[in-house]
Design a protein around this motif. Sequence first.
Motif, PDB file in Angstrom:
ATOM      1  N   TRP A  56       3.596   1.494  -2.135  1.00  0.00           N
ATOM      2  CA  TRP A  56       4.399   1.456  -3.346  1.00  0.00           C
ATOM      3  C   TRP A  56       4.220   2.706  -4.219  1.00  0.00           C
ATOM      4  O   TRP A  56       5.170   3.126  -4.881  1.00  0.00           O
ATOM      5  CB  TRP A  56       4.055   0.210  -4.170  1.00  0.00           C
ATOM      6  CG  TRP A  56       4.694  -1.041  -3.635  1.00  0.00           C
ATOM      7  CD1 TRP A  56       5.278  -1.212  -2.409  1.00  0.00           C
ATOM      8  CD2 TRP A  56       4.787  -2.301  -4.291  1.00  0.00           C
ATOM      9  NE1 TRP A  56       5.742  -2.496  -2.269  1.00  0.00           N
ATOM     10  CE2 TRP A  56       5.449  -3.191  -3.408  1.00  0.00           C
ATOM     11  CE3 TRP A  56       4.369  -2.783  -5.534  1.00  0.00           C
ATOM     12  CZ2 TRP A  56       5.704  -4.531  -3.732  1.00  0.00           C
ATOM     13  CZ3 TRP A  56       4.619  -4.107  -5.861  1.00  0.00           C
ATOM     14  CH2 TRP A  56       5.292  -4.978  -4.973  1.00  0.00           C
ATOM     15  N   GLU A  57       3.032   3.263  -4.271  1.00  0.00           N
ATOM     16  CA  GLU A  57       2.814   4.405  -5.174  1.00  0.00           C
ATOM     17  C   GLU A  57       3.674   5.589  -4.773  1.00  0.00           C
ATOM     18  O   GLU A  57       4.324   6.218  -5.618  1.00  0.00           O
ATOM     19  CB  GLU A  57       1.342   4.803  -5.198  1.00  0.00           C
ATOM     20  CG  GLU A  57       1.071   5.934  -6.194  1.00  0.00           C
ATOM     21  CD  GLU A  57      -0.409   6.249  -6.345  1.00  0.00           C
ATOM     22  OE1 GLU A  57      -0.736   7.140  -7.144  1.00  0.00           O
ATOM     23  OE2 GLU A  57      -1.240   5.599  -5.665  1.00  0.00           O
ATOM     24  N   ASP A  82       4.543   1.569 -12.946  1.00  0.00           N
ATOM     25  CA  ASP A  82       3.258   0.876 -12.836  1.00  0.00           C
ATOM     26  C   ASP A  82       3.314  -0.455 -13.576  1.00  0.00           C
ATOM     27  O   ASP A  82       2.753  -1.466 -13.113  1.00  0.00           O
ATOM     28  CB  ASP A  82       2.135   1.742 -13.416  1.00  0.00           C
ATOM     29  CG  ASP A  82       1.801   2.936 -12.529  1.00  0.00           C
ATOM     30  OD1 ASP A  82       2.175   2.912 -11.337  1.00  0.00           O
ATOM     31  OD2 ASP A  82       1.176   3.884 -13.040  1.00  0.00           O
ATOM     32  N   ASP A 101       0.813  -1.222   0.000  1.00  0.00           N
ATOM     33  CA  ASP A 101       0.000   0.000   0.000  1.00  0.00           C
ATOM     34  C   ASP A 101       0.845   1.270   0.000  1.00  0.00           C
ATOM     35  O   ASP A 101       0.309   2.370  -0.159  1.00  0.00           O
ATOM     36  CB  ASP A 101      -0.947  -0.003   1.212  1.00  0.00           C
ATOM     37  CG  ASP A 101      -0.198  -0.049   2.535  1.00  0.00           C
ATOM     38  OD1 ASP A 101       0.869  -0.697   2.599  1.00  0.00           O
ATOM     39  OD2 ASP A 101      -0.661   0.570   3.508  1.00  0.00           O
ATOM     40  N   GLY A 159       7.188   4.852  -5.585  1.00  0.00           N
ATOM     41  CA  GLY A 159       7.390   4.956  -7.018  1.00  0.00           C
ATOM     42  C   GLY A 159       7.584   6.390  -7.470  1.00  0.00           C
ATOM     43  O   GLY A 159       8.411   6.671  -8.351  1.00  0.00           O
ATOM     44  N   MET A 190       6.445   7.097 -14.084  1.00  0.00           N
ATOM     45  CA  MET A 190       5.414   6.383 -13.338  1.00  0.00           C
ATOM     46  C   MET A 190       4.725   5.312 -14.183  1.00  0.00           C
ATOM     47  O   MET A 190       4.468   4.203 -13.679  1.00  0.00           O
ATOM     48  CB  MET A 190       4.393   7.362 -12.761  1.00  0.00           C
ATOM     49  CG  MET A 190       4.885   8.066 -11.500  1.00  0.00           C
ATOM     50  SD  MET A 190       5.419   6.921 -10.179  1.00  0.00           S
ATOM     51  CE  MET A 190       3.878   6.095  -9.767  1.00  0.00           C
TER      52      MET A 190
END
Length: 496
Positions: free
Chosen positions: A257-258, A358, A255, A261, A354
């Motif tokens: 990771w975004e 992804d 949760d 990133g 991104m």
Amino acid sequence: MMVAFADLSFSFLFGLSGLTLVVASSGFFDAGNVLRSTVCEQIATAVSSSSVVYYTGSNQYTKGNYHWSASSTQTSECSFEPATAEDVGIALRILGQTQTPFGIKSGGHAANAGFSSTSGVQIAMYSFSDVVYDSDAQTATIGTGLLWDDVYLALEQYSVTVVGAKVTGIGVGGIALGGGYSYLTNQYGLAFDNVVAFELVLPNGTVTDITISTNSDLFFALRGGFNNFGIVTRVTVKTYPQSQVWGGRVSYSLDQWEAAGLAIANFGANVSDPKASIYNTYNYISGAAEMLSILFYDAPTCPEGMFDEFLSAPHIEEDISTRSYISLIQSLPLNATSGLRSVFHWAAMEEITMPVLDMVVNETLFWGAELTNSSLRIVSYDVDIYLSTLYDHVDSPTAYPPSRSRGYSFIQVYYGWADSRYDDTIFDAVDASVQHMNQALTDLGQDVANVAVYPNNAPPDMALENMYGDNLPRLRAIKKAVDPDNVMELAGGWKF
């Protein structure tokens, strides 16, 4: 001034005790008709007393056949530990005359089956464990039986280091002959870009020193050509001043990771300082997803703000400090994945955005779940970010890469599983994943479809042309000239 360190230990491996059986033997044998142990005995009889042949049941035999990956481990007829280059030459002559398969093991980290192992004679290079530092020449001569951990540690007291492996547990041989992407690569190039001399035992048993001035063809070929041209026992490499460094590991749950990133993408887009480096690994391990970022700056402190996003993003654990270089190298343990069957693959990137990250997340989670019933234990997608100038640190050509016009960041893919019945399933999956990523990167406008694949990360079915490109005809010509009897074809690995 020169300072030598000999016989550095490998405490994480097996013990050093073992019995040697030497039995006199006469004549050679027709391969396939006489036990290979006859050749083991011939080698034991012919070499000096400092070199030893070990057989099943001894600890040294077990150590000699040990590999990090189960898929590259074989049971040899004997394990030969040469102590001198001349004894390596004697063994090569016997192996060539009897057409006996053999393997050459440095650290034993090759994942592809048979690349450094054999059912014949295993040559374990452990006795080549010297580190000789020359402060006047600013070089170090190091044995190919060492791990890079040992080299870094031996040189630390002189406040110097060399360009080698970026994680713990990797042997000198595969990196010095195969490439070597490092935390220091943006500053100094690949590991083999920094080699100034090779001590090489030619397939006919002759020991020679290879430099760009003594033999420019072999000097070109050895930097990326692995074991095609003989057995390298030592390499002399450039050293560089090394203070303490800043960095370490930050861990993120799925949760988180975004946000992590975004930090990776912003670093890739905005940081051009060659002293800075990051290594990011997206992992799916036995049903659990976790991502690690290894942060690195080649100084005791990092520039203000450079890594703030990584540390301000929510994370589950961090190990960041001013520390020794070897401490940072060992902050990402390798042995946690040892003993599995393994395959690596590789995809180049021009930019880290991104959408690219992804894609990496989707590949990690999809294949981690898809292959759960195929004895899969881990999938790992590692995002390695480098400057496009990383290949600019050497004046002469090298076997790999075939073009040095620009450097690339890349995604290193690793799958680890337990059951050999699923080998083909896993190989097909990793190929499909990399093909999908290459297409996705192309669709995103990145011109990476024809970038040469890094040989140390290539799966066993990789075509030589995809790694060596236009260099392949020259490499084949050099191989034919130096090994007309194809002695080195008896060993595994990429073959020209």
